[in-house]
Design a protein around this motif. Structure first.
Motif, short mmCIF file in Angstrom:
data_model
loop_
_atom_site.label_atom_id
_atom_site.label_comp_id
_atom_site.label_asym_id
_atom_site.label_seq_id
_atom_site.Cartn_x
_atom_site.Cartn_y
_atom_site.Cartn_z
N UNK A 244 0.84 -1.20 0.00
CA UNK A 244 0.00 0.00 0.00
C UNK A 244 0.88 1.25 0.00
N UNK A 245 1.93 1.22 0.82
CA UNK A 245 2.83 2.38 0.87
C UNK A 245 3.50 2.62 -0.48
N UNK A 246 3.81 1.50 -1.17
CA UNK A 246 4.42 1.64 -2.50
C UNK A 246 3.45 2.34 -3.44
N UNK A 247 2.18 1.97 -3.37
CA UNK A 247 1.18 2.62 -4.23
C UNK A 247 1.03 4.09 -3.87
N UNK A 248 0.96 4.36 -2.56
CA UNK A 248 0.76 5.74 -2.12
C UNK A 248 1.93 6.61 -2.59
N UNK A 249 3.12 6.03 -2.56
CA UNK A 249 4.31 6.83 -2.90
C UNK A 249 4.31 7.22 -4.38
N UNK A 250 3.46 6.58 -5.17
CA UNK A 250 3.41 6.92 -6.59
C UNK A 250 2.70 8.25 -6.85
N UNK B 261 -3.11 11.53 -2.12
CA UNK B 261 -3.03 10.15 -1.62
C UNK B 261 -4.26 9.34 -2.01
N UNK B 262 -5.40 10.03 -2.11
CA UNK B 262 -6.65 9.33 -2.39
C UNK B 262 -6.61 8.59 -3.72
N UNK B 263 -5.68 8.97 -4.60
CA UNK B 263 -5.58 8.29 -5.89
C UNK B 263 -5.30 6.80 -5.73
N UNK B 264 -4.73 6.43 -4.59
CA UNK B 264 -4.34 5.04 -4.41
C UNK B 264 -5.48 4.17 -3.91
N UNK B 265 -6.69 4.69 -3.90
CA UNK B 265 -7.76 3.95 -3.23
C UNK B 265 -8.09 2.64 -3.92
N UNK C 256 -7.97 -3.33 -3.68
CA UNK C 256 -7.55 -4.64 -4.21
C UNK C 256 -6.69 -5.38 -3.21
N UNK C 257 -5.70 -4.68 -2.66
CA UNK C 257 -4.78 -5.33 -1.72
C UNK C 257 -5.52 -5.86 -0.51
N UNK C 258 -6.48 -5.05 -0.04
CA UNK C 258 -7.25 -5.48 1.13
C UNK C 258 -8.07 -6.71 0.78
N UNK C 259 -8.63 -6.70 -0.41
CA UNK C 259 -9.42 -7.85 -0.82
C UNK C 259 -8.54 -9.09 -0.95
N UNK C 260 -7.34 -8.86 -1.39
CA UNK C 260 -6.38 -9.97 -1.52
C UNK C 260 -6.08 -10.54 -0.13
N UNK C 261 -5.92 -9.64 0.84
CA UNK C 261 -5.56 -10.08 2.18
C UNK C 261 -6.70 -10.83 2.86
N UNK D 269 -16.33 8.41 0.80
CA UNK D 269 -15.67 8.39 -0.51
C UNK D 269 -15.14 6.99 -0.82
N UNK D 270 -14.60 6.31 0.21
CA UNK D 270 -14.10 4.94 0.01
C UNK D 270 -15.28 4.02 -0.28
N UNK D 271 -16.36 4.24 0.46
CA UNK D 271 -17.55 3.40 0.25
C UNK D 271 -18.09 3.57 -1.17
N UNK D 272 -18.06 4.80 -1.66
CA UNK D 272 -18.53 5.05 -3.03
C UNK D 272 -17.76 4.20 -4.02
N UNK D 273 -16.43 4.18 -3.87
CA UNK D 273 -15.60 3.41 -4.80
C UNK D 273 -15.85 1.92 -4.64
N UNK D 274 -15.90 1.48 -3.38
CA UNK D 274 -16.05 0.04 -3.13
C UNK D 274 -17.39 -0.47 -3.65
N UNK D 275 -18.44 0.36 -3.59
CA UNK D 275 -19.74 -0.10 -4.07
C UNK D 275 -19.89 0.09 -5.57
#
Lengths: 220, 682
Positions: A24-30, A36-40, A45-50, A72-78
């Motif tokens: 996640x930190x690798x993605x955020x650093x991009x 930072x929200x761009x990495x949502x 995905x990573x959380x779903x993988x875990x 905002x996270x819920x909007x994306x997840x749904x």
């Protein structure tokens, strides 16, 4: 597509595993610090993988990690159907494509097998090992009917082969992904019918290019 | 300037305008649902389709299309008509036909526009989609099947209110507007989403099913819940004020209104004083006639020595009643008059010393703002929205001295109180002195108490040092929380020569007769004086009073109010006072005749004429004083700043005045928004 809701029963908490956090930190650093929200999406995905699915505590954890309001996270997840909002089978999540080409080539029969072996659509099997879903086109129409199981495509399926795959997963094996009729990706069944001349591949047909096409000056 | 043609007529426009704005400039009405001038452009309702040449031969969403030089815009072609009918038909596919029971019915954009631009009938015979209702808190009632997904509420709450609580989940046909897990909207501006909603999906919960819009009598008046003097329209049915809606005033509230100002109106119907009361020998209040009550007060006033009587004016008083009270007590020879219940150090020197000099709209131009002892989000939510707007536009940097709070925008916290002010960190000095138009907003939290005059003096010195007051810019801003305060200070409703301030008047044994003119926020229980309360609600002031004179609430009298920036505004009577209650100035006029000091005015007009003659600033209605230079360093008194923390005196905005304390809605808002925070802090 039906209304997507968070699961009724939710775990008490969520914590990023060390590996997930590092990724996640690798993605955020991009992205710039203020974006930072761009990495949502990658982090969902990573959380779903875990965890296998995206739980409500996880949504809050992601919001906190990225400095985003939870809604905002819920909007994306749904919004994206690829994010599972309910727990799914630990052995396999089977997503059978039901769009026209697959449907014409017998996706309905695959679903009947799934229903018989696993149970009703979109519900966790009794042993908690399997979930099967009907999904929209996965873009492998040439290999219809097909299903995505966990991260891989299983193509050219028949009721027998998908039954076998389910049995294999149940037995703890890892079936080989890809075509079940032995072809390479989407080439014709039984081997290639065109571009078979070996000269095409030994370099003998190659010629120097004397003039580039369309290289004449435009007439005035 | 570029020129475009709208329906064949040439019109000039400014670069950057959209096709919709150009068409409006040409006088063409474009129907819309999602587009709103004060919100970002979404372009998702598709109702504003027009035909544009040059361009693809299809209708274009005019709200999101930049206008170009030489463009031809058509708003009345067959293509546009057909496109609008098509969009309307799609919008109505899933919209229920419940207009007869919908609160929005009669003032609904969807209803109106379907009449103007829609087809006559529906071709849709399938089932409509159903959406569960969502909880959004005590101010917003939801009927989500009516929602057309314009996302105005999402954009308002995210952009203007700065509390991103609302969002749209799922997508396509399943899209739903909701808050995170149906939590309450935690914004003091939440009521505005109900105004913005073009359909009946979000309606005012406190007024649900209370009225139909065509039954209401509409009166344009002024709000008194905070110091801003927001422009409102009060709608009444019979003797009851049913609702309050904002009016557009670009200088003050734009077109928003805080929840407090909007939903306080149910408090006007409860705990009202509708007849005079006199405390009998048994210590109990008993109903009395006006003659008995006024006679008793007059007797007490005449019997007491002039320096043993005093008057304290409350936060919601109109200027006329304060003028009448001031004239009466001065005629009686009393120097004990005060309108500053909070004991602030203001009221002496030039008028600029107690005004919000940059103006409410003008604060958007400040590039550095130092907030001292105020919580604008609580004290004046719409001013806070302005500060947020300026911050969002990247125009201003904000610093805070005082209690930390979530102001919906980031700020640098410099310190907790007067100690910080005595020696401001270098970074803070730099950001102020580097700014072109620096501003200081000082609230009552810094000006109260014994250190008040010293703090005011220190701020004045700081203002002078960093150039807060200069040619064409005056950024010295006092943020008042009470609607009456500036009016009172403007007319000199402060202690006269040798007079007592409000906080001293209520001390034990200070006075023989204490007259509370709508003053509820000051604790007079220690005072042994004979207490007279003139006001509208049976609240703190009336609780310990010996005589209660029922007055009029702000919707029941015409009156002048001066807002925190010094703008005089005239409120109109919406309904009549309750029962035997009278307008405040008339009660004081009647009392003056009984004490033998008849005030020289018989009508409200004469009183206003006297007020304007004595204090010319009252003579210009809705006039904002131009930024004037004044001796800012001469404010207050030089002294020891001590070490006091600055905290906003408004602990709970929803229970901050007698009307709000009588309101059920305000009690609910207080319980849901303030109490949990206060509990968490303990």
């Amino acid at each position: 597509m039906s209304v997507r809701r968070l699961a009724k029963e939710q775990p008490a908490s969520f914590a990023f595993s060390k590996a997930t956090k590092a990724k996640a930190d690798w993605w955020i650093s991009k992205y710039p610090e203020t974006r930072r929200a761009s990495a949502v999406i990658p982090i969902l995905w990573l959380v779903q993988k875990q965890e296998g699915w995206v739980s409500e505590p996880a949504i809050r954890a992601i919001g906190d990690l990225l400095g985003m309001p939870y809604i905002r996270v819920l909007e994306v997840a749904t919004f994206y159907t690829m994010f599972q909002l309910e727990p799914v089978g630990t052995a396999a999540l089977i997503q059978v494509c039901g769009t026209t080409p697959c449907m014409l080539r017998g996706a309905g029969d695959l679903m009947k097998v799934c229903e018989k072996k696993i149970g009703p659509k979109d519900t966790l099997s009794k042993d908690g090992k399997f979930t099967w879903q009907e999904v929209e086109c996965l873009g492998a129409c040439a290999n219809a009917p097909m299903a995505q199981i966990n991260d891989y495509y299983f193509e050219d399926l028949t009721p027998e082969t998908i039954g076998q795959i389910i049995d294999d997963f149940a037995a703890g094996k890892a079936p080989q992904p890809g075509s079940r009729v032995g072809r390479n990706s989407s080439e014709p069944e039984g081997g290639a019918l065109t571009l078979t001349d070996p000269k095409l591949y030994d370099g003998s047909a190659a010629q120097p290019i004397r003039k580039l096409p369309n290289s004449d000056p435009v007439p005035a | 300037m570029p020129v475009a043609k709208v329906n064949g007529v040439e019109i000039e426009f400014e670069p950057g305008m959209t096709v919709l704005q150009v068409a409006e400039r040409a006088g063409e009405e474009i129907p819309r649902f999602c587009y709103h001038e004060r919100l970002s452009i979404a372009g998702n309702c598709r109702m504003c389709l027009v035909e544009v040449k040059p361009g693809p031969p299809k209708p274009q969403a005019s709200c999101a299309l930049p206008a170009a030089d030489g463009q031809e815009i058509f708003t009345d072609t067959p293509m546009v008509k057909k496109a609008r009918e098509g969009v309307m038909e799609f919008l109505l596919i899933n919209h229920p036909l419940d207009c007869p029971i919908c609160d929005q019915g009669g003032e609904c954009d969807l209803q109106d526009q379907s009449m103007y631009y829609g087809r006559d009938g529906s071709r849709y015979a399938e089932n409509k989609r159903a959406v569960e209702e969502k909880n959004m808190g005590p101010t917003v009632k939801t009927f989500m099947t009516r929602c057309i997904q314009c996302t105005r509420c999402v954009r308002f709450i995210t952009e203007v209110a700065g509390v991103p609580d609302i969002g749209m989940i799922s997508r396509g046909e399943s899209a739903e507007i909701t808050t995170y897990l149906e939590k309450n909207i935690d914004s003091e501006l939440s009521g505005n989403v109900n105004d913005l909603c073009p359909v009946g999906a979000l309606t005012h919960r406190p007024w649900q099913y209370h009225y139909r819009p065509w039954e209401l009598k509409k009166t344009e008046t002024i709000d008194v819940m905070d110091g801003l003097g927001s422009n409102i329209r009060a709608d009444s049915k019979g003797a009851e004020v049913m609702r309050v809606l904002p009016r557009v005033h670009e200088g003050i509230n734009e077109e928003w209104l805080s929840d407090l100002s909007r939903y306080v109106v149910d408090g006007l119907q409860r705990r009202r004083l509708d007849r005079p009361w006199v405390r009998g020998a048994d210590g109990r209040l008993a109903p009395a006639t006006w003659e008995e009550a006024l006679g008793l007060v007059a007797g007490k006033l005449k019997a007491a020595p002039a320096n043993r009587i005093g008057v304290v004016a409350g936060d919601l008083q109109d200027a006329e009643s304060m003028k009448a009270a001031l004239d009466l007590f001065r005629a009686l020879g009393s120097p004990n008059t005060d309108c500053r219940q909070d004991g602030s150090a203001l009221g002496h020197g030039p008028r600029e010393g107690w005004l919000f000099n940059s103006g409410i709209a003008g604060i958007e131009n400040a590039d550095a703002v130092l907030i001292v002892g105020a919580n604008p989000r609580v004290e004046a939510p719409l001013l806070n929205a302005r500060l947020r707007k300026a911050w969002l536009a990247g125009k201003s940097e904000i610093g805070l001295v005082g209690e930390q709070a979530d102001l919906t925008y980031p700020y640098s916290w410099l310190g907790a109180g007067s100690k910080t002010l005595a020696k401001l960190p270098k970074a803070a000095m730099d950001f102020l002195s580097k700014a072109e138009r620096p501003a200081i907003i000082v609230g009552a939290g810094a000006l109260g108490g014994e250190t008040g005059p010293a703090v005011l003096n220190a701020l004045g010195a700081l203002a002078k040092k960093v150039g807060v007051v200069k040619d064409g810019w005056n950024g010295f801003n006092v943020l008042h929380t009470a609607a009456a305060r500036v009016g009172g200070l403007d007319m000199g409703f402060v202690p006269g020569e040798g007079g007592l301030a409000a906080v001293d008047m209520v001390k034990k044994g200070a006075l023989d007769v204490l007259f509370l003119l709508g003053a509820d926020e000051i604790d007079a229980s220690a005072s042994g004086a004979f207490k007279v309360y003139l006001g509208s609600h049976g609240d703190r002031g009336a609780h310990g009073a010996d005589v209660i004179l029922p007055g009029a609430a702000y919707t029941e009298k015409g009156g002048l109010y001066v807002n925190t920036e010094g703008r005089v505004q005239m409120a109109e009577r919406v309904v009549f006072p309750k029962g035997q209650a009278k307008e405040d100035w008339a009660i004081l006029r009647a009392l003056s005749a009984m004490v033998g000091q008849t005030l020289p005015y018989d009508t409200l007009d004469q009183l206003r004429a006297k007020l304007m003659a004595d204090h010319p600033t009252f003579g210009r209605i809705d006039y904002l004083p131009a930024p004037a230079s004044f001796d800012v360093a001469g404010l207050g008194k030089k002294g020891d700043l001590g070490d006091v923390g600055f905290a906003s005196p408004v602990r709970d905005p929803y229970l901050n005045n007698p009307i709000a304390r009588a309101s059920v809605t305000m009690a609910e808002l207080s319980a849901q928004r303030i109490a949990p925070v206060a509990m968490a802090a303990e």
